[in-house]
Design an enzyme around this catalytic site. Structure first.
Site, PDB file in Angstrom:
ATOM      1  N   TRP A 362      59.292 -14.683  33.709  1.00  0.00           N
ATOM      2  CA  TRP A 362      59.809 -15.360  32.524  1.00  0.00           C
ATOM      3  C   TRP A 362      59.877 -14.423  31.325  1.00  0.00           C
ATOM      4  O   TRP A 362      60.519 -14.737  30.332  1.00  0.00           O
ATOM      5  CB  TRP A 362      58.937 -16.579  32.195  1.00  0.00           C
ATOM      6  CG  TRP A 362      57.576 -16.253  31.619  1.00  0.00           C
ATOM      7  CD1 TRP A 362      56.680 -15.355  32.086  1.00  0.00           C
ATOM      8  CD2 TRP A 362      56.971 -16.842  30.459  1.00  0.00           C
ATOM      9  NE1 TRP A 362      55.541 -15.349  31.301  1.00  0.00           N
ATOM     10  CE2 TRP A 362      55.695 -16.252  30.297  1.00  0.00           C
ATOM     11  CE3 TRP A 362      57.376 -17.819  29.560  1.00  0.00           C
ATOM     12  CZ2 TRP A 362      54.831 -16.602  29.267  1.00  0.00           C
ATOM     13  CZ3 TRP A 362      56.505 -18.167  28.527  1.00  0.00           C
ATOM     14  CH2 TRP A 362      55.250 -17.562  28.394  1.00  0.00           C
ATOM     15  N   GLU A 492      47.241 -18.535  31.793  1.00  0.00           N
ATOM     16  CA  GLU A 492      46.831 -18.423  33.186  1.00  0.00           C
ATOM     17  C   GLU A 492      45.322 -18.557  33.380  1.00  0.00           C
ATOM     18  O   GLU A 492      44.820 -18.375  34.491  1.00  0.00           O
ATOM     19  CB  GLU A 492      47.337 -17.109  33.771  1.00  0.00           C
ATOM     20  CG  GLU A 492      48.861 -17.065  33.819  1.00  0.00           C
ATOM     21  CD  GLU A 492      49.413 -15.771  34.393  1.00  0.00           C
ATOM     22  OE1 GLU A 492      48.634 -14.794  34.495  1.00  0.00           O
ATOM     23  OE2 GLU A 492      50.607 -15.729  34.730  1.00  0.00           O
TER      24      GLU A 492
END
Length: 774
Positions: A362, A492
């Site tokens: 991304w 994350e």
């Protein structure tokens, strides 16, 4: 160990001495590419460094090897084959002998040394004065470029001048085809390779001054070809071709004080561009053209391309030379790394190394592409074309995940198929769909390219939206709001969560953009609209459902703090206690702690909810932005290179100018000063692009999220001025901010209308200026 630093220069990055311990990261600093081929900044004469000391690297964007992925436990939908950017045969190596003594920086004496990346010219130049063990002094100048005018060509020029002797100079041009990836060093968490040699030689031969190679990968069965041709006044004395390597040697007599020149043109291609049987003849023909042109012509063409790029992309800063150098270094690297053929994307490390296996993430859409949308919209469109061309793979992936309609883009990929093996931090990051949709919509908003909307963008927006309409549900326990469960947001350190704020916000806007695209397409070309509706079997009931989702999307909210938590469970996680984590383990949590330990902590690796609020700041009041910013400041660790630039931009918007400048400064020289101590594996492309955003979206306050171009410029107190250019609906405008005023200047004949500090401004003709007090 002493930190490797470079002198502060406006347009150069210079290595002033050769230090072996600095070599590996310098290979990244001086890496060159053109979006198709990339090469690391290794020395022309070669060197036998170990896997911990250096990495010879030559790459073709999109050319990969696959491996069967080994899982201890396999579940349905896990990727079964990998994709890794493959290290390809090296043709740069050219050894030099002077009167029988080998030019070698590890022998004799280095009298003078410098190597410079000339960012305004797009070349690397190395100058060395070397004294051989027997006392012969030579001046050597090495130049290298990867052509922006011809995607297949790399060009090298070497000039040797005897200083205190005359005699024979011998150049030997090599092909080293027995290459392999440094997977254990550059991707230590990967257990499936490629390990060992993965290119099988199909043909290796010499042809006059040419060396030609063709090989095929063991597993992906892709073929590539490469070759070199020498241009020199010398005569060939030797030609040796083995099974995996070979060389040709040339000798030339050199007089004392007079230089001799050796040039080598190198070409790469693969069957991804043409039928396999054509690749080697193509290389031979391409090298013939390059031999006629010669190095100097390629250098002149390179300068033209760089002038064109910098005329729109450069940011000029008056008042901080270190940050000036940093921003140009970053812009240079992202420019040269981006795929330009509509068939390839841009890896998180560009083409500068093997880090992240060369995968596209991304990072491209959310960090890099906005830079190009405002400065080089054609390049932005080519990167979007890659996503359109892999739309069918995304449709297939959606079905694997249980979505019978729509498309789900892979978290990490090269060929369009999912390559992420750890689904909590990979496939679960559904927000990739909304990120790609955001990039398409941003391109349309800034360019006004209605034809692209009709031809490609509308289809991508609709197909990505469909997954959002299927992945969630209207939950009775949340007052029948639309909830999205079991996803991972940008952060994350918090995986498989319910109602990630960023994901829900971006999903809603993805759906809204799809509905906008359909309405606009219908008004522009009803026939094309009808064909798309028919192709996608789109029904009114589906659109009505989308509208209901838009109006009822759920967002977690903490009433006490009046902030938006990252997800439903974020506030009840264990408070993070940094003091219990040894300092040497703090930036490597996943390498030192079980994921479950990490997931249970109330902290964030990087900008998450804050990123969503920045991108869609028009939905929030300044007080809301401040409250959320203040909260996330206390829980964000900034362990990702993607984080500080985002916090800095939002800090600038809400008036936290000191923090904004601090974050920007950390981002601007992150790679140049190797702040994360991992630059050896390749550039941090997202952060590099984030520094441009830090100035343009941060300090200058450029926005388009209200449907028009708005600007709220301010001048950091550390600077005297700064200026940059933006494209908007075909207009090119230069903006200069200095003490007390901002000047807008139209650079072409396309009129532009925008708002600056809420004041409507229109510039109608080339050269027209408007000065506003600030």
């Amino acid at each position: 160990m002493e930190k490797n630093t470079y002198p502060v220069e406006e347009w150069k990055v210079t290595e002033e001495k050769f230090v072996k311990d600095w070599n590996y990261r310098n290979e990244t600093t001086f890496a060159l590419s053109n979006g198709y081929i990339g090469t690391r900044g290794t020395f022309d004469e070669g060197y036998p460094f170990t896997v911990d000391e250096g990495l010879e690297g030559n790459f073709i964007n999109g050319f990969y090897e696959s491996e069967h992925i080994r899982y201890g436990e396999w579940n349905f939908g896990f990727p079964e084959t990998s994709q890794s950017l493959l290290n390809l045969p090296n043709l740069k190596k050219t050894t030099i002998e002077v009167n029988g003594e080998m030019f070698d920086l590890k022998a004799g004496e280095i009298v003078e040394y410098s190597r410079s990346l000339l960012m305004n010219e797009g070349i690397v130049v190395r100058n060395v004065v070397w004294k051989s063990p027997k006392g012969k002094e030579v001046k050597a100048t090495f130049k290298r470029l990867v052509s922006l005018a011809d995607k297949n060509i790399m060009a090298i020029q070497i000039k040797i001048t005897p200083i205190n002797f005359e005699g024979t100079v011998k150049f030997s041009s090599y092909v080293e085809a027995g290459v392999e990836n440094h997977t254990r060093k550059t991707n230590p968490l990967v257990d499936y390779g490629p390990f060992g040699k993965h290119l099988v030689v199909e043909e290796l031969k010499s042809d006059e001054d040419y060396i030609l190679y063709q090989g095929e990968t063991k597993n992906s069965k892709l073929s590539m070809a490469c070759g070199s041709v020498v241009v020199t006044d010398g005569h060939m004395t030797e030609c040796v071709i083995g099974e995996e390597d070979g060389h040709t040697s040339y000798e030339v007599y050199a007089e004392e004080g007079k230089e001799v020149t050796f040039e080598k043109m190198i070409a790469y291609t693969s069957e991804l561009d043409m039928p396999k049987e054509e690749i080697l003849p193509f290389i031979r023909a391409k090298l013939s053209e390059a031999k006629v042109l010669g190095y100097d012509k390629y250098e002149a063409l390179q300068k033209e391309k760089m002038d064109e790029f910098w005329s729109k992309a450069d940011i000029k800063i008056e008042g901080d030379e270190e940050l000036q150098q940093g921003i140009r270094f970053n812009l240079f690297h992202i420019m040269q790394s981006a795929g330009r053929d509509g068939r390839t994307g841009m890896g998180a490390k560009g083409l500068s190394g093997e880090g992240y296996e060369g995968h596209y993430f991304w990072d491209t859409e959310m960090y890099v592409l906005p830079v190009f949308v405002y400065t080089d919209s054609e390049l932005a469109k080519q990167l979007l074309n890659y996503r359109y061309d892999t739309l069918d793979d995304a449709r297939d992936r959606a079905k694997v995940l249980g979505h019978m309609k729509g498309a789900l883009y892979p978290w990490r990929t090269i060929n369009g198929k999912e390559a992420s093996t750890y689904f909590p931090l990979g496939t679960a990051q559904y927000h990739i769909n909304a990120d790609i949709a955001y990039a398409f919509k941003l391109y349309l908003d800034i360019t006004g390219d209605d034809q692209y909307l009709i031809d490609r963008a509308a289809e991508v927006l609709v197909e990505t939206a469909r997954v959002w309409a299927d992945v969630g549900c209207f939950a009775e326990c949340k007052d029948n709001k639309y909830c999205i469960c079991s996803v991972t947001g940008p952060d994350e350190y918090n995986a498989i969560v319910d109602n990630n704020f960023y994901t829900n916000l971006m999903a809603r806007e993805n759906i809204r953009s799809a509905m906008w695209a359909l309405d606009r397409m219908k008004s522009l070309d009803e026939d094309a609209y009808n064909k798309l509706v028919e192709k996608l079997e789109l029904e009114d009931e589906e659109l009505e459902y989308w509208e209901r989702i838009i109006n009822n999307m759920y967002f977690p909210f903490d009433e006490k703090l009046q902030i938006y938590p990252q997800d439903d469970g974020f506030m009840m996680r264990k408070p993070w206690d940094e003091s219990k984590i040894p300092e040497e383990k703090r930036h490597l949590l996943y390498e030192n702690y079980h994921p479950l330990f990490v997931y249970r902590q109330k902290m964030s690796k990087q900008a998450d909810a804050i990123l969503g609020m920045l991108l869609h700041s028009n939905f929030f009041t300044e007080e809301e932005l401040k409250r959320n910013y203040d909260f996330y400041q206390t829980v964000t660790l900034h362990h990702s290179s993607l984080s500080t630039c985002i916090f800095g931009i939002l800090a600038s918007q809400i008036g936290y100018d000191e923090e904004a400048y601090k974050y920007f400064s950390q981002s601007a020289r992150m790679d140049l000063d190797d702040m994360h101590d991992n630059f050896y594996a390749g550039i941090h492309a997202a952060n590099m692009a984030g520094t441009w955003q830090g100035i343009v979206f941060g300090f200058a306050g450029v926005r388009s999220n209200t449907g028009e171009l708005t600007i709220h410029p301010k001048l950091p107190e550390q600077w005297k001025s700064y200026e940059f250019c933006v494209e908007y609906h075909g207009s090119d405008m230069r903006i200069k901010i200095e003490q007390g005023k901002v000047t807008y200047k139209l650079l072409n004949q396309v009129p532009i209308t925008f708002k600056s500090n809420h004041e409507p401004i229109t510039l109608n003709k080339e050269g027209e200026e408007y000065v506003q007090e600030i």
